[in-house]
Design a protein around this motif. Structure first.
Motif, PDB file in Angstrom:
ATOM      1  N   GLU A 182       4.667   6.471 -13.157  1.00  0.00           N
ATOM      2  CA  GLU A 182       5.352   5.273 -12.475  1.00  0.00           C
ATOM      3  C   GLU A 182       5.378   5.912 -10.848  1.00  0.00           C
ATOM      4  N   GLY A 183       5.092   4.935 -10.009  1.00  0.00           N
ATOM      5  CA  GLY A 183       5.046   4.905  -8.501  1.00  0.00           C
ATOM      6  C   GLY A 183       4.385   4.109  -7.873  1.00  0.00           C
ATOM      7  N   ASN A 184       5.091   3.830  -6.792  1.00  0.00           N
ATOM      8  CA  ASN A 184       4.459   2.677  -5.655  1.00  0.00           C
ATOM      9  C   ASN A 184       3.238   3.098  -5.196  1.00  0.00           C
ATOM     10  N   ILE A 185       2.195   2.323  -5.406  1.00  0.00           N
ATOM     11  CA  ILE A 185       0.745   2.680  -4.658  1.00  0.00           C
ATOM     12  C   ILE A 185       0.912   1.834  -3.503  1.00  0.00           C
ATOM     13  N   GLY A 186       0.406   2.649  -2.190  1.00  0.00           N
ATOM     14  CA  GLY A 186      -0.008   1.990  -1.197  1.00  0.00           C
ATOM     15  C   GLY A 186      -0.895   2.659  -0.395  1.00  0.00           C
ATOM     16  N   ARG A 187      -1.134   2.282   0.842  1.00  0.00           N
ATOM     17  CA  ARG A 187      -2.249   3.232   1.532  1.00  0.00           C
ATOM     18  C   ARG A 187      -1.550   4.267   2.173  1.00  0.00           C
ATOM     19  N   HIS A 188      -2.434   5.432   2.129  1.00  0.00           N
ATOM     20  CA  HIS A 188      -1.910   6.672   2.474  1.00  0.00           C
ATOM     21  C   HIS A 188      -1.412   6.613   4.009  1.00  0.00           C
ATOM     22  N   ASP A 189      -0.681   7.413   4.328  1.00  0.00           N
ATOM     23  CA  ASP A 189       0.060   7.307   5.731  1.00  0.00           C
ATOM     24  C   ASP A 189      -0.819   7.732   6.598  1.00  0.00           C
ATOM     25  N   THR A 190      -1.587   8.775   6.505  1.00  0.00           N
ATOM     26  CA  THR A 190      -2.441   9.294   7.395  1.00  0.00           C
ATOM     27  C   THR A 190      -3.946   9.076   7.005  1.00  0.00           C
ATOM     28  N   ASN A 191      -4.460   8.962   5.912  1.00  0.00           N
ATOM     29  CA  ASN A 191      -5.888   8.948   5.681  1.00  0.00           C
ATOM     30  C   ASN A 191      -6.085   7.477   4.889  1.00  0.00           C
ATOM     31  N   ARG A 192      -6.501   6.796   5.772  1.00  0.00           N
ATOM     32  CA  ARG A 192      -6.386   5.267   5.333  1.00  0.00           C
ATOM     33  C   ARG A 192      -7.664   4.877   4.451  1.00  0.00           C
ATOM     34  N   VAL A 237       1.127   7.604  -3.512  1.00  0.00           N
ATOM     35  CA  VAL A 237       2.470   7.114  -4.298  1.00  0.00           C
ATOM     36  C   VAL A 237       3.456   7.278  -3.432  1.00  0.00           C
ATOM     37  N   HIS A 238       4.346   6.177  -2.997  1.00  0.00           N
ATOM     38  CA  HIS A 238       5.337   6.200  -2.273  1.00  0.00           C
ATOM     39  C   HIS A 238       6.605   5.930  -3.045  1.00  0.00           C
ATOM     40  N   GLU A 239       7.609   6.643  -2.290  1.00  0.00           N
ATOM     41  CA  GLU A 239       8.937   6.451  -2.976  1.00  0.00           C
ATOM     42  C   GLU A 239       9.580   4.918  -2.809  1.00  0.00           C
ATOM     43  N   SER A 240       9.234   4.610  -1.364  1.00  0.00           N
ATOM     44  CA  SER A 240       9.568   3.021  -1.204  1.00  0.00           C
ATOM     45  C   SER A 240       8.684   1.921  -1.508  1.00  0.00           C
ATOM     46  N   GLU A 241       9.210   0.791  -2.003  1.00  0.00           N
ATOM     47  CA  GLU A 241       8.480  -0.227  -2.537  1.00  0.00           C
ATOM     48  C   GLU A 241       8.094  -0.992  -1.191  1.00  0.00           C
ATOM     49  N   GLU A 242       8.443  -0.602   0.089  1.00  0.00           N
ATOM     50  CA  GLU A 242       8.056  -1.202   1.315  1.00  0.00           C
ATOM     51  C   GLU A 242       6.782  -0.897   1.649  1.00  0.00           C
ATOM     52  N   LYS A 243       6.393   0.502   0.911  1.00  0.00           N
ATOM     53  CA  LYS A 243       5.124   0.870   1.367  1.00  0.00           C
ATOM     54  C   LYS A 243       4.161   1.013   0.208  1.00  0.00           C
ATOM     55  N   GLY A 244       4.618   0.412  -0.790  1.00  0.00           N
ATOM     56  CA  GLY A 244       3.640   0.468  -2.138  1.00  0.00           C
ATOM     57  C   GLY A 244       3.993  -0.602  -2.850  1.00  0.00           C
ATOM     58  N   LYS A 245       3.286  -1.135  -3.924  1.00  0.00           N
ATOM     59  CA  LYS A 245       3.391  -1.936  -5.005  1.00  0.00           C
ATOM     60  C   LYS A 245       3.706  -1.148  -6.104  1.00  0.00           C
ATOM     61  N   PRO A 246       4.666  -1.391  -7.123  1.00  0.00           N
ATOM     62  CA  PRO A 246       4.896  -0.816  -8.376  1.00  0.00           C
ATOM     63  C   PRO A 246       3.652  -0.611  -9.187  1.00  0.00           C
ATOM     64  N   ALA A 247       3.478   0.618 -10.053  1.00  0.00           N
ATOM     65  CA  ALA A 247       2.478   0.890 -10.715  1.00  0.00           C
ATOM     66  C   ALA A 247       2.887   1.704 -11.811  1.00  0.00           C
ATOM     67  N   VAL A 248       2.191   1.321 -13.009  1.00  0.00           N
ATOM     68  CA  VAL A 248       2.591   1.901 -14.157  1.00  0.00           C
ATOM     69  C   VAL A 248       1.383   2.203 -14.974  1.00  0.00           C
ATOM     70  N   THR A 249       1.138   3.490 -15.359  1.00  0.00           N
ATOM     71  CA  THR A 249      -0.112   3.938 -15.914  1.00  0.00           C
ATOM     72  C   THR A 249       0.562   5.022 -17.264  1.00  0.00           C
ATOM     73  N   HIS A 250       0.014   4.597 -18.527  1.00  0.00           N
ATOM     74  CA  HIS A 250       0.212   5.218 -19.725  1.00  0.00           C
ATOM     75  C   HIS A 250      -0.993   6.263 -19.921  1.00  0.00           C
ATOM     76  N   PHE A 251      -0.805   7.393 -20.300  1.00  0.00           N
ATOM     77  CA  PHE A 251      -1.815   8.312 -20.706  1.00  0.00           C
ATOM     78  C   PHE A 251      -1.889   9.269 -22.118  1.00  0.00           C
ATOM     79  N   LYS A 252      -2.714   9.338 -22.611  1.00  0.00           N
ATOM     80  CA  LYS A 252      -2.710  10.204 -23.907  1.00  0.00           C
ATOM     81  C   LYS A 252      -3.996  11.049 -23.966  1.00  0.00           C
ATOM     82  N   VAL A 253      -3.566  12.300 -24.242  1.00  0.00           N
ATOM     83  CA  VAL A 253      -4.643  13.452 -24.342  1.00  0.00           C
ATOM     84  C   VAL A 253      -5.411  13.112 -25.435  1.00  0.00           C
ATOM     85  N   LEU A 254      -6.832  13.025 -25.041  1.00  0.00           N
ATOM     86  CA  LEU A 254      -7.895  13.219 -26.291  1.00  0.00           C
ATOM     87  C   LEU A 254      -8.636  14.735 -26.650  1.00  0.00           C
TER      88      LEU A 254
END
Length: 346
Positions: A200-210, A215-232
């Motif tokens: 889980e982590g808010n995804i937004g544009r990178h601060d220096t590499n556009r 992943v940003h701590e603040s929701e002001e910089k990114g939108k909430p995102a959730v990914t579930h993974f499983k090893v195959l």
């Protein structure tokens, strides 16, 4: 202001890309900051350059970047090149359609195909192909015909396209409310310790590499995102995983996996096209180079797509085989891993 042109002259050679009306409660705000808050994938520098060239108009008058927007202002951004809608040309590009009825179609997108026109990709896109094969597709909220969601240029796999306004609204709601099903197959660097997990982590544009998302701590910089993974499967220096998406942010799997230290294999934009794990042996380097040649893109495939049909209400689930280039790369790792004893190196 001799360098600025009247609107009737602008209309002859410039194209309107954005038009916004400042809300009633809009406080005084510089027009460059106002536009930055509303236009995705841009920079303040680009907006200021547009202002310097006379491309920002407020109430049909050209303004500088320090103009203070107030409630009720009509702000327009006009540029020398057309938007993708204005130059969208139907192109006879074959489509791999795995399902179609009068409401929607499901497409298996190949690697290298951009989903919609944008900067540097004004032709050869999925939308160009859709414009040729289908008439009067409904527009989504971003004015893109038929598109309910998207996948990256070099990601392969399934996309659903709406053919009616009802289908567009019904399908879009499922994606927004996280009731659709999306499974991706990815090959990532490193040996993931857990058998499964959630990122889980808010995804937004990178601060220096556009060009990157982050992943940003603040929701002001990114939108909430959730990914579930499983090893195959585990191959020592890389791991084959399945990812289930709850949200659909730009580059979500690519960003989330890098965030936990497992960048996608051969993902050039996020550094996965370098040797991130392994040995210093020349033969290992040659092996990785051969893998990169076999799979000249990020190792990501949208394998499964499920959703409720907008008319029948039946839950449809579609599945596609892993494409040959990714299969071949996985098989190379499968053979290599059986012949090696792995010692983790930094």
């Amino acid at each position: 202001m001799a360098e600025y042109k009247a609107e009737n002259e602008l209309d002859d050679e410039l194209f309107e890309h954005h038009r916004f009306e400042a809300a009633k409660g809009q406080s005084s705000l510089r027009v460059d900051k106002f536009l930055m808050n509303l236009i995705e994938n841009t920079t303040r520098n680009k907006i200021q350059q547009a202002a310097e060239s006379g491309s920002i108009l407020v109430n049909d008058v050209v303004v500088k970047s320090n103009y203070k927007v107030k409630a009720g202002d009509i702000v327009r951004l006009v540029l020398a090149h057309p938007t993708y809608e204005q130059l969208l040309t139907p192109e006879n590009i074959p489509l791999d359609i795995i399902f179609e009825d009068d409401q929607l179609l499901v497409i298996n997108k190949p690697a290298g195909m951009v989903v919609h026109p944008g900067h540097g990709n004004y032709s050869g896109t999925l939308v160009n192909a859709l414009a040729f094969h289908f008439e009067n597709l409904p527009m989504n909220s971003s004015e893109r015909p038929g598109l309910v969601h998207r996948i990256d240029k070099d990601t392969t796999g399934l996309l659903v396209v709406a053919k009616t306004e009802h289908a567009m609204a019904y399908l879009s709601k499922q994606f927004a409310e996280k009731t659709s099903e999306r499974e991706y197959i990815a090959l990532v660097w490193g040996n993931i310790e857990e058998e499964e997990g959630t990122i889980e982590g808010n995804i937004g544009r990178h601060d220096t590499n556009r060009m990157q998302m982050a992943v940003h701590e603040s929701e002001e910089k990114g939108k909430p995102a959730v990914t579930h993974f499983k090893v195959l499967e585990r191959f020592g220096y890389v791991t084959l995983i399945s990812c289930q998406l709850e949200t659909g942010r730009t580059h979500q799997i690519r960003v989330h996996m890098k965030h936990i230290g497992h960048t996608l294999f051969n993902d050039e934009r996020y550094g996965g096209n370098s040797i991130l794990k392994g040995t210093t042996f020349t033969k290992y380097k040659q092996f990785i180079d051969n893998c990169f040649k076999t799979l000249p893109r990020q190792a990501l495939h949208a394998k499964t797509l499920g959703f409720e049909h907008p008319i029948t209400k039946e839950f449809l689930r579609f599945d596609t085989p892993i494409p040959q280039d990714l299969q071949d790369c996985i098989e190379k790792w499968r053979v290599y891993s059986k012949a090696q004893t792995f010692t983790e190196e930094t």
